[in-house]
Write a protein that holds these residues in place. Structure first.
Motif, PDB file in Angstrom:
ATOM      1  N   GLU A 272     -48.232  38.692 -46.547  1.00 52.48           N
ATOM      2  CA  GLU A 272     -48.427  37.299 -46.918  1.00 52.48           C
ATOM      3  C   GLU A 272     -47.110  36.727 -47.431  1.00 52.48           C
ATOM      4  OE1 GLU A 272     -51.693  37.091 -49.630  1.00 52.48           O
ATOM      5  OE2 GLU A 272     -53.201  37.345 -48.047  1.00 52.48           O
ATOM      6  N   LEU A 274     -44.822  33.221 -48.922  1.00 53.73           N
ATOM      7  CA  LEU A 274     -44.913  31.960 -49.653  1.00 53.73           C
ATOM      8  C   LEU A 274     -44.475  30.776 -48.790  1.00 53.73           C
ATOM      9  CD1 LEU A 274     -43.576  33.115 -53.127  1.00 53.73           C
ATOM     10  CD2 LEU A 274     -45.946  32.745 -52.425  1.00 53.73           C
ATOM     11  N   GLY A 275     -43.873  31.059 -47.625  1.00 46.62           N
ATOM     12  CA  GLY A 275     -43.644  29.990 -46.671  1.00 46.62           C
ATOM     13  C   GLY A 275     -42.220  29.540 -46.453  1.00 46.62           C
ATOM     14  N   ASP A 276     -41.269  29.881 -47.345  1.00 51.97           N
ATOM     15  CA  ASP A 276     -39.893  29.472 -47.090  1.00 51.97           C
ATOM     16  C   ASP A 276     -39.301  30.351 -45.992  1.00 51.97           C
ATOM     17  OD1 ASP A 276     -37.996  31.685 -48.446  1.00 51.97           O
ATOM     18  OD2 ASP A 276     -39.740  31.355 -49.749  1.00 51.97           O
ATOM     19  N   GLY A 309     -53.010  30.164 -42.171  1.00 50.22           N
ATOM     20  CA  GLY A 309     -52.570  29.364 -43.305  1.00 50.22           C
ATOM     21  C   GLY A 309     -53.490  28.176 -43.503  1.00 50.22           C
ATOM     22  N   ASP A 310     -53.183  27.349 -44.495  1.00 56.07           N
ATOM     23  CA  ASP A 310     -54.004  26.162 -44.701  1.00 56.07           C
ATOM     24  C   ASP A 310     -53.556  25.052 -43.759  1.00 56.07           C
ATOM     25  OD1 ASP A 310     -51.712  25.051 -45.771  1.00 56.07           O
ATOM     26  OD2 ASP A 310     -52.430  25.033 -47.838  1.00 56.07           O
ATOM     27  N   GLN A 312     -51.533  22.815 -44.015  1.00 57.47           N
ATOM     28  CA  GLN A 312     -50.115  22.474 -44.094  1.00 57.47           C
ATOM     29  C   GLN A 312     -49.243  23.403 -43.255  1.00 57.47           C
ATOM     30  OE1 GLN A 312     -48.877  19.858 -45.668  1.00 57.47           O
ATOM     31  NE2 GLN A 312     -50.823  19.191 -46.545  1.00 57.47           N
ATOM     32  N   SER A 314     -47.058  24.755 -40.578  1.00 57.62           N
ATOM     33  CA  SER A 314     -46.278  23.935 -39.651  1.00 57.62           C
ATOM     34  C   SER A 314     -45.891  24.705 -38.394  1.00 57.62           C
ATOM     35  CB  SER A 314     -45.013  23.423 -40.332  1.00 57.62           C
ATOM     36  OG  SER A 314     -44.097  24.480 -40.563  1.00 57.62           O
ATOM     37  N   GLN A 317     -42.821  26.900 -38.976  1.00 60.79           N
ATOM     38  CA  GLN A 317     -43.110  28.172 -39.645  1.00 60.79           C
ATOM     39  C   GLN A 317     -43.674  29.190 -38.661  1.00 60.79           C
ATOM     40  OE1 GLN A 317     -45.667  26.430 -42.673  1.00 60.79           O
ATOM     41  NE2 GLN A 317     -44.200  26.966 -44.293  1.00 60.79           N
ATOM     42  N   GLY A 346     -54.638  29.025 -49.569  1.00 60.76           N
ATOM     43  CA  GLY A 346     -53.824  28.138 -50.384  1.00 60.76           C
ATOM     44  C   GLY A 346     -52.454  27.930 -49.769  1.00 60.76           C
ATOM     45  N   SER A 347     -51.411  28.158 -50.557  1.00 55.86           N
ATOM     46  CA  SER A 347     -50.045  27.944 -50.069  1.00 55.86           C
ATOM     47  C   SER A 347     -49.484  29.166 -49.333  1.00 55.86           C
ATOM     48  CB  SER A 347     -49.121  27.592 -51.240  1.00 55.86           C
ATOM     49  OG  SER A 347     -49.101  28.651 -52.195  1.00 55.86           O
ATOM     50  N   LYS A 348     -50.241  30.253 -49.284  1.00 52.37           N
ATOM     51  CA  LYS A 348     -49.752  31.469 -48.640  1.00 52.37           C
ATOM     52  C   LYS A 348     -49.974  31.432 -47.126  1.00 52.37           C
ATOM     53  CE  LYS A 348     -50.572  34.480 -52.639  1.00 52.37           C
ATOM     54  NZ  LYS A 348     -51.313  35.679 -53.140  1.00 52.37           N
TER      55      LYS A 348
END
Length: 380
Positions: A272, A274-276, A309-310, A312, A314, A317, A346-348
């Motif tokens: 998992e 954090l997205g960066d 992911g949620d 958001q 992209s 990503q 969530g954001s993960k």
């Protein structure tokens, strides 16, 4: 019921393969279509009822029963579970949809006494019952190697599942080196037998738990091992049963988990992020180069990457994850990716890599008749 009407419930419960079930309904239920050139919703609904992929997760012996019990506690709409043991006490206190005590005449419900040959005899004693309950398209086996029931019975159970035309995916734990040569030799013998009947075979060495923390409490260590096995099985079953935004279907998954060549292979990793961008690259590589399995990713010939992911999540990503995995496997390897929306993350961003081709070094040791590899215990 009209004699010409197909009994969908019987067909859905039948022990025939997916292709056979499809052919049966395709030939016998075409009357529900009002046009010979089009397929209406009634016909498609009937197909879906019959073609739902049947999966069963089978825990064998003490370690396998523990894993399935934890899986059952987590619950899933798509997972049918079965615990098999020679020990009536352990089986009684385990948690699964179905249970099967094997070897009543051989073991009297008292277990196999760490003797794989007893485990094998116990399974053979109940081979007819095993054949009846292993009624699924995909059979997941989970067990510990080195003891009696898991090591001895698992190959027989895998064999009976294969006779029912199931795809057999075996996850097994390999004993700690510190448990001694005898237990290691039993584990290696068990792998030799499993080679014959498993499509995917993924041994997870207990030694590699020490790479997290050499002072890890034993209960925590085995809980981590169970969590790894449970998440791996859950992710594969979710791929089979759930529709994603960019979908991976059962044919894609089957192509990866079915055996190709002489020996079973397989890799799986779940991470998992954090997205960066930096973390996405790191976690995509980690999913493929699972440190608990240490696969040779240059031998991957078919790979599936699932990204969740949620809302958001992209395109950039997803592209970064897929391009990272693509650069880590051979150019001629087949790569399929899928994407699903899961608000619970969530954001993960969850990344799952499932591959065919790399033969575990522990399986290779069983093939070659050499010692199991020794893990180094550097921190991850």
């Amino acid at each position: 019921m009209n004699n010409d009407e197909l009994d969908l419930s019987d067909l859905a419960r039948s022990r025939t393969s997916v292709r056979s079930r499809f052919n049966e309904i395709a030939h016998q239920n075409v009357k529900s279509n009002s046009s010979a050139n089009l397929d209406n919703d009634k016909y498609l609904s009937d197909l879906l009822k019959v073609l739902k992929i049947k999966s069963v997760v089978v825990g064998i012996g003490g370690a396998g029963n523990n894993t399935v019990s934890r899986m059952q506690d987590m619950s899933s709409d798509f997972i049918e579970t079965l615990n098999i043991n020679t020990d009536a006490h352990d089986l009684y206190y385990s948690n699964s949809n179905q249970k099967l005590l094997i070897g009543k005449e051989t073991c009297n419900g008292l277990g196999s006494g760490n003797d794989p040959s007893i485990g094998t005899i116990a399974a053979e004693e109940d081979v007819d019952r095993l054949s009846q309950v292993l009624n699924a398209d995909v059979v997941f086996l989970t067990f510990g190697l080195g003891g009696g029931t898991g090591t001895g019975a698992a190959p027989i159970i895998a064999r009976e599942a294969k006779k029912n035309n199931a795809t057999v995916v075996s996850f097994c734990s390999v004993p700690f080196t510190s448990e001694g040569t005898e237990r290691s030799l039993r584990a290696k013998k068990g792998l030799e037998e499993l080679l014959k009947y498993s499509d995917t075979l993924i041994p997870v060495p207990n030694d590699n738990l020490l790479r997290f923390n050499q002072k890890l409490p034993v209960l925590t260590g085995f809980k981590i091992m169970d969590e790894i096995l449970i998440r791996s099985i859950n992710e594969i079953i979710n791929l089979i049963n759930n529709c994603g935004l960019i979908n991976i279907d059962y044919a894609d998954v089957r192509r990866v988990i079915q055996k190709k060549g002489q020996y079973p292979s397989g890799l799986i990793g779940i991470t998992e992020s954090l997205g960066d961008e930096t973390d996405l690259i790191k976690k995509a590589r980690l999913a493929l180069h699972n440190p608990l399995l240490e696969p040779d990713t240059k031998k991957v010939d078919n790979c599936i990457v699932s990204v969740s992911g949620d809302h958001q999540l992209s395109l950039s990503q997803i592209d970064k994850i897929i391009s990272t995995v693509s650069s880590e496997i051979p150019e001629d390897a087949s790569l399929k990716f899928g994407t699903s929306i899961n608000p619970m993350l969530g954001s993960k961003i969850r990344i799952m890599a499932l591959g065919r081709g790399p033969v575990s070094p522990y399986v290779q040791a069983a093939i070659d008749g050499t010692e199991f590899p020794h893990s180094n215990f550097n921190q991850l």
